[in-house]
Design a protein around this motif. Sequence first.
Motif, PDB file in Angstrom:
ATOM      1  N   VAL A   1       0.727  -1.154   0.031  1.00  0.00           N
ATOM      2  CA  VAL A   1       0.014  -0.030  -0.093  1.00  0.00           C
ATOM      3  C   VAL A   1       0.816   1.195  -0.145  1.00  0.00           C
ATOM      4  O   VAL A   1       0.499   2.107  -0.874  1.00  0.00           O
ATOM      5  CB  VAL A   1      -0.942  -0.294   1.376  1.00  0.00           C
ATOM      6  CG1 VAL A   1      -1.740   1.396   1.332  1.00  0.00           C
ATOM      7  CG2 VAL A   1      -1.922  -1.109   0.903  1.00  0.00           C
ATOM      8  N   PHE A   2       1.872   1.147   0.968  1.00  0.00           N
ATOM      9  CA  PHE A   2       2.910   2.388   0.829  1.00  0.00           C
ATOM     10  C   PHE A   2       3.444   2.611  -0.493  1.00  0.00           C
ATOM     11  O   PHE A   2       3.747   3.810  -1.030  1.00  0.00           O
ATOM     12  CB  PHE A   2       3.724   2.516   1.924  1.00  0.00           C
ATOM     13  CG  PHE A   2       3.071   2.616   3.330  1.00  0.00           C
ATOM     14  CD1 PHE A   2       2.570   3.746   3.427  1.00  0.00           C
ATOM     15  CD2 PHE A   2       3.271   1.830   4.408  1.00  0.00           C
ATOM     16  CE1 PHE A   2       1.947   4.233   4.617  1.00  0.00           C
ATOM     17  CE2 PHE A   2       2.462   2.190   5.583  1.00  0.00           C
ATOM     18  CZ  PHE A   2       1.849   3.499   5.733  1.00  0.00           C
ATOM     19  N   ILE A   3       3.807   1.505  -0.867  1.00  0.00           N
ATOM     20  CA  ILE A   3       4.832   1.452  -2.448  1.00  0.00           C
ATOM     21  C   ILE A   3       3.670   2.255  -3.397  1.00  0.00           C
ATOM     22  O   ILE A   3       3.982   3.042  -4.107  1.00  0.00           O
ATOM     23  CB  ILE A   3       5.154   0.284  -2.843  1.00  0.00           C
ATOM     24  CG1 ILE A   3       6.415  -0.211  -1.831  1.00  0.00           C
ATOM     25  CG2 ILE A   3       5.672   0.355  -4.224  1.00  0.00           C
ATOM     26  CD1 ILE A   3       6.865  -1.352  -2.056  1.00  0.00           C
ATOM     27  N   LEU A   4       2.624   1.662  -3.279  1.00  0.00           N
ATOM     28  CA  LEU A   4       1.274   2.045  -4.457  1.00  0.00           C
ATOM     29  C   LEU A   4       1.266   3.656  -4.109  1.00  0.00           C
ATOM     30  O   LEU A   4       1.066   4.340  -5.278  1.00  0.00           O
ATOM     31  CB  LEU A   4       0.386   1.277  -4.482  1.00  0.00           C
ATOM     32  CG  LEU A   4       0.103   0.168  -4.930  1.00  0.00           C
ATOM     33  CD1 LEU A   4      -1.085  -0.793  -4.711  1.00  0.00           C
ATOM     34  CD2 LEU A   4       0.487   0.266  -6.429  1.00  0.00           C
ATOM     35  N   LEU A   5       1.175   4.131  -3.009  1.00  0.00           N
ATOM     36  CA  LEU A   5       0.890   5.614  -2.542  1.00  0.00           C
ATOM     37  C   LEU A   5       1.965   6.442  -3.191  1.00  0.00           C
ATOM     38  O   LEU A   5       1.731   7.428  -3.399  1.00  0.00           O
ATOM     39  CB  LEU A   5       0.750   5.696  -1.077  1.00  0.00           C
ATOM     40  CG  LEU A   5       0.731   7.203  -0.512  1.00  0.00           C
ATOM     41  CD1 LEU A   5      -0.706   7.573  -0.875  1.00  0.00           C
ATOM     42  CD2 LEU A   5       0.761   7.240   0.865  1.00  0.00           C
ATOM     43  N   ILE A   6       3.327   6.094  -2.892  1.00  0.00           N
ATOM     44  CA  ILE A   6       4.499   6.663  -3.295  1.00  0.00           C
ATOM     45  C   ILE A   6       4.505   6.856  -4.853  1.00  0.00           C
ATOM     46  O   ILE A   6       4.579   8.091  -5.397  1.00  0.00           O
ATOM     47  CB  ILE A   6       5.820   6.205  -2.836  1.00  0.00           C
ATOM     48  CG1 ILE A   6       5.729   6.210  -1.357  1.00  0.00           C
ATOM     49  CG2 ILE A   6       6.931   6.542  -3.638  1.00  0.00           C
ATOM     50  CD1 ILE A   6       6.888   5.575  -0.459  1.00  0.00           C
ATOM     51  N   PHE A   7       4.178   5.649  -5.328  1.00  0.00           N
ATOM     52  CA  PHE A   7       3.977   5.706  -6.824  1.00  0.00           C
ATOM     53  C   PHE A   7       3.104   6.483  -7.364  1.00  0.00           C
ATOM     54  O   PHE A   7       3.242   7.361  -8.429  1.00  0.00           O
ATOM     55  CB  PHE A   7       3.618   4.347  -7.401  1.00  0.00           C
ATOM     56  CG  PHE A   7       3.508   4.068  -8.929  1.00  0.00           C
ATOM     57  CD1 PHE A   7       4.626   4.122  -9.892  1.00  0.00           C
ATOM     58  CD2 PHE A   7       2.215   4.204  -9.380  1.00  0.00           C
ATOM     59  CE1 PHE A   7       4.162   3.928 -11.091  1.00  0.00           C
ATOM     60  CE2 PHE A   7       1.856   4.073 -10.807  1.00  0.00           C
ATOM     61  CZ  PHE A   7       2.790   4.026 -11.578  1.00  0.00           C
ATOM     62  N   PHE A   8       1.943   6.615  -6.973  1.00  0.00           N
ATOM     63  CA  PHE A   8       0.773   7.592  -7.296  1.00  0.00           C
ATOM     64  C   PHE A   8       1.158   9.037  -7.154  1.00  0.00           C
ATOM     65  O   PHE A   8       0.854   9.937  -8.019  1.00  0.00           O
ATOM     66  CB  PHE A   8      -0.669   7.195  -6.797  1.00  0.00           C
ATOM     67  CG  PHE A   8      -1.042   5.861  -7.517  1.00  0.00           C
ATOM     68  CD1 PHE A   8      -1.119   5.868  -8.763  1.00  0.00           C
ATOM     69  CD2 PHE A   8      -1.427   4.917  -6.621  1.00  0.00           C
ATOM     70  CE1 PHE A   8      -1.823   4.976  -9.490  1.00  0.00           C
ATOM     71  CE2 PHE A   8      -1.911   3.759  -7.477  1.00  0.00           C
ATOM     72  CZ  PHE A   8      -2.221   3.684  -8.622  1.00  0.00           C
ATOM     73  N   ILE A   9       1.780   9.271  -6.039  1.00  0.00           N
ATOM     74  CA  ILE A   9       1.967  10.738  -5.491  1.00  0.00           C
ATOM     75  C   ILE A   9       3.177  11.083  -6.879  1.00  0.00           C
ATOM     76  O   ILE A   9       3.371  12.190  -7.170  1.00  0.00           O
ATOM     77  CB  ILE A   9       2.774  10.669  -4.245  1.00  0.00           C
ATOM     78  CG1 ILE A   9       1.666  10.654  -3.188  1.00  0.00           C
ATOM     79  CG2 ILE A   9       3.446  11.940  -3.953  1.00  0.00           C
ATOM     80  CD1 ILE A   9       2.090  10.568  -1.545  1.00  0.00           C
ATOM     81  N   VAL A  10       4.247  10.159  -6.821  1.00  0.00           N
ATOM     82  CA  VAL A  10       5.454  10.669  -8.048  1.00  0.00           C
ATOM     83  C   VAL A  10       4.912  10.891  -9.386  1.00  0.00           C
ATOM     84  O   VAL A  10       5.320  11.832 -10.051  1.00  0.00           O
ATOM     85  CB  VAL A  10       6.562   9.421  -7.752  1.00  0.00           C
ATOM     86  CG1 VAL A  10       7.495   9.959  -9.071  1.00  0.00           C
ATOM     87  CG2 VAL A  10       7.232   9.635  -6.560  1.00  0.00           C
TER      88      VAL A  10
END
Length: 132
Positions: A24-33
């Motif tokens: 979930v955190f990796i996906l969140l960082i991906f979408f923010i970037v």
Amino acid sequence: MSRKKHMHEEQEADVDMTPMLDIVFILLIFFIVTTSFIKEEGLLINRPKAKNNPSQVNSPTVVVQIAETGQLKFNGKLVDIERLSARIESFLSENQTNSAVVIADPEASHEMVVNVIDRIKPFQQLTISIGK
């Protein structure tokens, strides 16, 4: 032996949430970037530049006021909608001006405001403004 079997079942039923939180955190960082922020613009308004012409500052202006009841005032005097064009024409023959202001009561009908603007439009030297 039944005790060991019972304890063994409890341990298997426990779910480790750490890998799911990592994803979930990796996906969140991906979408923010990868998100691109675009500045949306509203209406583009071309406002006229101010002219420092002292002769136009003191020139008289055509002012038409529309009351809530539909009564018209041309430069402070009551006038009929049919006579408005004639009044403007006589005013322009006596005065040099290039601006007309329509001041409508908030409760005045839109039809009346449009009728007044339509009566002023034929005088192409006049710039029509809407006032409060």
